[in-house]
Design an enzyme around this catalytic site. Sequence first.
Site, PDB file in Angstrom:
ATOM      1  N   PHE A 177       3.537  -8.064  12.699  1.00 15.14           N
ATOM      2  CA  PHE A 177       4.499  -7.341  13.538  1.00 15.14           C
ATOM      3  C   PHE A 177       5.567  -8.314  14.008  1.00 15.14           C
ATOM      4  CE2 PHE A 177       6.367  -5.645  17.396  1.00 15.14           C
ATOM      5  CZ  PHE A 177       6.711  -4.365  16.975  1.00 15.14           C
ATOM      6  N   ASP A 230       5.958 -16.962  14.486  1.00 17.34           N
ATOM      7  CA  ASP A 230       6.240 -15.958  15.510  1.00 17.34           C
ATOM      8  C   ASP A 230       5.165 -16.087  16.587  1.00 17.34           C
ATOM      9  OD1 ASP A 230       6.313 -13.682  17.107  1.00 17.34           O
ATOM     10  OD2 ASP A 230       6.857 -12.331  15.468  1.00 17.34           O
ATOM     11  N   LYS A 245       8.109 -12.315  25.135  1.00 14.94           N
ATOM     12  CA  LYS A 245       7.110 -11.734  26.036  1.00 14.94           C
ATOM     13  C   LYS A 245       6.861 -12.492  27.346  1.00 14.94           C
ATOM     14  CE  LYS A 245       4.928  -8.373  23.164  1.00 14.94           C
ATOM     15  NZ  LYS A 245       5.036  -8.401  21.716  1.00 14.94           N
TER      16      LYS A 245
HETATM   17  C1  LIG Z   1       6.055  -7.973  20.768  1.00 19.29           C
HETATM   18  C2  LIG Z   1       6.249  -8.756  19.536  1.00 19.29           C
HETATM   19  C3  LIG Z   1       7.503  -8.807  18.903  1.00 19.29           C
HETATM   20  C4  LIG Z   1       8.701  -7.997  19.364  1.00 19.29           C
HETATM   21  O1  LIG Z   1       9.115  -8.334  20.633  1.00 19.29           O
HETATM   22  P1  LIG Z   1      10.164  -7.355  21.413  1.00 19.29           P
HETATM   23  O2  LIG Z   1      10.459  -8.111  22.666  1.00 19.29           O
HETATM   24  O3  LIG Z   1       9.446  -6.065  21.646  1.00 19.29           O
HETATM   25  O4  LIG Z   1      11.330  -7.172  20.543  1.00 19.29           O
HETATM   26  C5  LIG Z   1       7.624  -9.612  17.781  1.00 19.29           C
HETATM   27  N1  LIG Z   1       6.582 -10.318  17.314  1.00 19.29           N
HETATM   28  C6  LIG Z   1       5.363 -10.293  17.893  1.00 19.29           C
HETATM   29  C7  LIG Z   1       4.260 -11.116  17.336  1.00 19.29           C
HETATM   30  C8  LIG Z   1       5.149  -9.500  19.010  1.00 19.29           C
HETATM   31  O5  LIG Z   1       3.938  -9.435  19.567  1.00 19.29           O
END
Ligand SMILES: *Cc1c(COP(=O)(O)O)cnc(C)c1O
Length: 393
Positions: A128, A215, A244
């Site tokens: 994701f 990420d 986050k």
């Molecule tokens: C939440 C998340 C995102 C996206 O972040 P947003 O602030 O919602 O755009 C991308 N990568 C990972 C691993 C995430 O947990």
Amino acid sequence: MTSHIMPTYGRLPVTFYKGEGAWLWDEQGERYLDTLSGIAVCNLGHAHPAVHTAICEQSKRLLHTSNIYGIAVQEQLASKLTEKSGMDNVFFCNSGAEANEAAIKLARKFGHQSGIENPAILVMEKSFHGRTLATLSATGNVKVQQGFAPLVEGFIRVPYNDINAISQALEQHKNIVAILVEPIQGEGGVNIPAQDYLSRIRELCDQYNILMMLDEIQTGIGRTGKFLAFQHTDIKPDVCTLAKALGNGVPIGACLARGIAAQTLTAGTHGSTFGGNPLACSAALAVLKTLEDDNLIDLATQKGNAICSALRDKLQNNEHVIDVRNKGLMIGIELDKPCAELVTMALHQHLLINVTNEKTIRLLPPLIINEQQIDQLVTTLSMIITEYTAQSL
Ligand SMILES: *Cc1c(COP(=O)(O)O)cnc(C)c1O
């Protein structure tokens, strides 16, 4: 009453009014234990005094100027982040998806500079990376992509935690310029890869002269028991994205880079109006200081392990529980069948949890969760798991 919000979220029937630490209160004054932290955002809990003070003080002086001027708190935050991560520099934005967009643009530019006209980024199944067009194209979940074709080109996908698949892809596709991967997959089901997964990826990136991009939007900022999850190993990525928990609820994202990757995005090639503004940066500085002052990152390992061993203990005779796994306070409890209903069952018990990848209960408690709250989490959660698995035999 009809809602005037676009129905992009299936919402639970509760509205919170205030919070303190791991507690939230709804509009009727009922108290809930939050073991999700707004999906890994409020790592210091709700209404943390250090964050509160920082944003109050900053808002009395300046909320925003522009990135066309110097911004002292942004400089301070960048020094702090690079010092703590071993990276060289930072691009600030406002969300996780934007941080990954910066990484994707960086990788493409790096590719073009190395003479690759059609650069591709290697991404993983069940990953994701966000909801913008490029990041949803990078995401390994057809539900996220459904209805949004044509997707952004330039992504090649392999299974997660499979080094051979990466090697083969690199042999086959000479236009791969970067690998984008989560150190632990969050939305994909709290998938913890083999211990040497990241170091093997590092070796391949060095061998093929491509960028290793992590990420860490969910795993970062102390969640897994290190400041960043890659710090459980002795390697460093070339690019690392954060968001986050960086602002504990104040929106901020960051794309960190190192070495050649730190020289790739130059003046005029990328930007953000709000990115790294004084308000967001002062919140993030308070977050980093509090994590250090209160030794919260080491405690995340102890607390996560305590929660998991207590849950294993209580659920040891339940054959529907396939696995209880964690890295620090990133916790997955996998059942042998879909269990989305557990979220509502938990809500009735005033406990906030999440289910991801259909069968995995995901817990992302705030790092400040205390012993009594841990006991309450373990007791309530094991009770509803026992009830749920018994009723649906
Ligand atoms: C939440 C998340 C995102 C996206 O972040 P947003 O602030 O919602 O755009 C991308 N990568 C990972 C691993 C995430 O947990």
